[in-house]
Design a protein around this motif. Structure first.
Motif, PDB file in Angstrom:
ATOM      1  N   ASN A   1      -6.909   4.082  17.658  1.00 15.38           N
ATOM      2  CA  ASN A   1      -7.131   3.192  16.891  1.00 15.38           C
ATOM      3  C   ASN A   1      -8.058   3.362  15.888  1.00 15.38           C
ATOM      4  N   CYS A   2      -9.190   4.152  16.025  1.00 12.84           N
ATOM      5  CA  CYS A   2     -10.059   4.710  15.195  1.00 12.84           C
ATOM      6  C   CYS A   2      -9.401   5.390  13.964  1.00 12.84           C
ATOM      7  N   SER A   3      -8.468   6.408  14.479  1.00 12.24           N
ATOM      8  CA  SER A   3      -7.735   7.125  13.312  1.00 12.24           C
ATOM      9  C   SER A   3      -7.110   6.113  12.337  1.00 12.24           C
ATOM     10  N   ARG A   4      -6.453   5.076  12.772  1.00 11.14           N
ATOM     11  CA  ARG A   4      -5.821   3.946  11.913  1.00 11.14           C
ATOM     12  C   ARG A   4      -6.666   3.529  10.883  1.00 11.14           C
ATOM     13  N   LEU A   5      -7.839   3.157  11.410  1.00 11.23           N
ATOM     14  CA  LEU A   5      -8.894   2.862  10.449  1.00 11.23           C
ATOM     15  C   LEU A   5      -9.208   3.909   9.417  1.00 11.23           C
ATOM     16  N   LEU A   6      -9.198   5.166   9.743  1.00 10.61           N
ATOM     17  CA  LEU A   6      -9.725   6.246   9.075  1.00 10.61           C
ATOM     18  C   LEU A   6      -8.471   6.431   8.042  1.00 10.61           C
ATOM     19  N   ASP A   7      -7.418   6.414   8.298  1.00  4.06           N
ATOM     20  CA  ASP A   7      -6.133   6.347   7.403  1.00  4.06           C
ATOM     21  C   ASP A   7      -6.296   5.364   6.347  1.00  4.06           C
ATOM     22  N   ARG A   8      -6.467   4.027   6.785  1.00  2.93           N
ATOM     23  CA  ARG A   8      -6.740   2.963   5.982  1.00  2.93           C
ATOM     24  C   ARG A   8      -7.962   3.180   4.857  1.00  2.93           C
ATOM     25  N   LEU A   9      -9.018   3.733   5.202  1.00  6.33           N
ATOM     26  CA  LEU A   9      -9.915   4.043   4.416  1.00  6.33           C
ATOM     27  C   LEU A   9      -9.440   5.108   3.389  1.00  6.33           C
ATOM     28  N   GLN A  10      -8.519   6.021   3.800  1.00 10.86           N
ATOM     29  CA  GLN A  10      -8.287   7.194   2.951  1.00 10.86           C
ATOM     30  C   GLN A  10      -7.272   6.717   1.796  1.00 10.86           C
ATOM     31  N   ALA A  11      -6.568   5.703   2.081  1.00 11.06           N
ATOM     32  CA  ALA A  11      -5.754   5.000   1.322  1.00 11.06           C
ATOM     33  C   ALA A  11      -6.341   3.970   0.349  1.00 11.06           C
ATOM     34  N   ALA A  12      -7.563   3.582   0.516  1.00 11.14           N
ATOM     35  CA  ALA A  12      -8.135   2.566  -0.136  1.00 11.14           C
ATOM     36  C   ALA A  12      -8.802   2.970  -1.230  1.00 11.14           C
ATOM     37  N   ALA A  13      -8.460   2.058  -2.406  1.00  8.39           N
ATOM     38  CA  ALA A  13      -9.110   2.308  -3.843  1.00  8.39           C
ATOM     39  C   ALA A  13     -10.545   2.589  -3.769  1.00  8.39           C
ATOM     40  N   ASP A  14     -11.085   1.748  -2.847  1.00  8.86           N
ATOM     41  CA  ASP A  14     -12.826   1.772  -2.794  1.00  8.86           C
ATOM     42  C   ASP A  14     -13.059   1.790  -1.215  1.00  8.86           C
ATOM     43  N   PRO A  15     -12.983   2.969  -0.850  1.00 12.17           N
ATOM     44  CA  PRO A  15     -13.374   3.258   0.618  1.00 12.17           C
ATOM     45  C   PRO A  15     -14.579   2.466   1.208  1.00 12.17           C
ATOM     46  N   GLN A  16     -15.657   2.568   0.409  1.00 16.57           N
ATOM     47  CA  GLN A  16     -16.816   1.757   1.093  1.00 16.57           C
ATOM     48  C   GLN A  16     -16.667   0.384   1.105  1.00 16.57           C
ATOM     49  N   ALA A  17     -15.761  -0.336   0.287  1.00 17.52           N
ATOM     50  CA  ALA A  17     -15.603  -1.623   0.406  1.00 17.52           C
ATOM     51  C   ALA A  17     -14.547  -1.890   1.260  1.00 17.52           C
ATOM     52  N   GLU A  18     -13.627  -1.134   1.458  1.00 24.43           N
ATOM     53  CA  GLU A  18     -12.844  -1.455   2.509  1.00 24.43           C
ATOM     54  C   GLU A  18     -13.500  -0.966   3.862  1.00 24.43           C
ATOM     55  N   ALA A  19     -14.675  -0.228   4.147  1.00 25.00           N
ATOM     56  CA  ALA A  19     -14.992   0.131   5.377  1.00 25.00           C
ATOM     57  C   ALA A  19     -15.989  -1.226   5.670  1.00 25.00           C
ATOM     58  N   LEU A  20     -16.438  -1.715   4.645  1.00 28.44           N
ATOM     59  CA  LEU A  20     -17.345  -3.134   4.957  1.00 28.44           C
ATOM     60  C   LEU A  20     -16.463  -4.024   5.441  1.00 28.44           C
ATOM     61  N   LEU A  21     -15.339  -4.149   4.958  1.00 26.94           N
ATOM     62  CA  LEU A  21     -14.265  -5.431   5.159  1.00 26.94           C
ATOM     63  C   LEU A  21     -13.809  -5.179   6.661  1.00 26.94           C
TER      64      LEU A  21
END
Length: 260
Positions: free
Chosen positions: A112-132
């Motif tokens: 489950n954590c890895s899915r979130l890390l995949d999501r961050l790496q695909a995001a245009a703004d990883p910091q904003a995505e992490a906060l979301l």
């Protein structure tokens, strides 16, 4: 028979083949190339990843397998001990019962954590995505996978050792490690306090660094915990606890008559 079924290619396997006088794992001869030549971890990675593992891959896989092997009398270990008490002739059944507890709440949460890390790496703004991500979980009153631990506070020492070992490896790309660090900062920010980064969160980053797909990561927990559960069976043989666990639970949970 339909046209599509006539033309559909037959399934194939690249994992193993055998003849009357030989057995091959992939392209390697088991007797000549693997037995006495390779370690279990090396062959495990070769079979799962479909490539020759690098020394760094084996170092990271080894430390992950060691970390996930044991954590005391957890639900998986208790299940194994109780089933072994009930059916001591069926060691594999007892271990299988414990492995059924490797899931999204305990042991297997790296997926489950890895899915979130995949999501961050695909995001245009990883910091904003992490906060979301952190706010989404806060709104649902759910912990972010890979964070928080009911036994290890304020830090999980396993997680920091895993990350230190990974950061010391120049061959690793570092993308998963950076994503985990970004997510950790966001989790702390949204919570307003430091939140424990746990071992399975670090495991998700390490396995990602060596190219293990998210959907396969829980398999490493299954492999590792199986060894730990065999050890619990051995201890149960030598110093039985199953009946004590059963009787303790029976005494601790009183019967309450249902309403008439």
């Amino acid at each position: 028979m339909t046209t599509s079924s006539k033309t559909r290619a037959a399934p194939t396997t690249s994992l193993c083949r055998h003849t009357l006088t030989s057995l091959h794992y992939g392209g390697a001869n088991l007797v000549d190339d693997l037995m006495g030549q390779k370690t279990f971890t090396e062959v495990l990675l070769m079979q799962i990843l479909g490539r020759t593992p690098r020394p760094v891959d084996m170092r990271m896989a080894d430390v992950v397998l060691i970390v996930l092997m044991e954590h005391g009398l957890t639900p998986s270990a208790i299940a194994t001990r109780l089933v072994y008490m009930s059916a001591p002739e069926n060691l594999q059944g007892a271990v299988a019962a414990g492995l059924m507890a490797v899931g999204s709440s305990f042991v297997g949460t790296m997926e489950n954590c890895s899915r979130l890390l995949d999501r961050l790496q695909a995001a245009a703004d990883p910091q904003a995505e992490a906060l979301l991500i952190a706010r989404e979980h806060q709104a649902r009153k759910q912990p972010v996978p890979g964070f928080g631990h009911h036994l290890h506070k304020p830090v999980d020492p396993r997680a920091y050792k895993l990350l230190d070992l990974a950061r010391a490896e120049p061959e690793l790309p570092g993308a998963h490690l950076r994503a985990l660090e970004t997510l950790s900062r966001a989790v702390d920010t949204v919570a307003g306090k430091p939140i424990t980064l746990n071992a399975t969160g670090a495991v998700a980053a390490l396995l990602g660094e060596i190219g293990v797909p998210t959907e396969v990561m829980r398999g490493f927990a299954v492999i590792s915990r199986a060894a730990g559960l065999v050890a619990h069976v051995v201890e149960e043989q030598q110093s039985p606890s199953g009946r004590f666990i059963w009787e303790t639970v029976e005494q601790a949970i009183p019967f309450v008559a249902p309403d008439a």
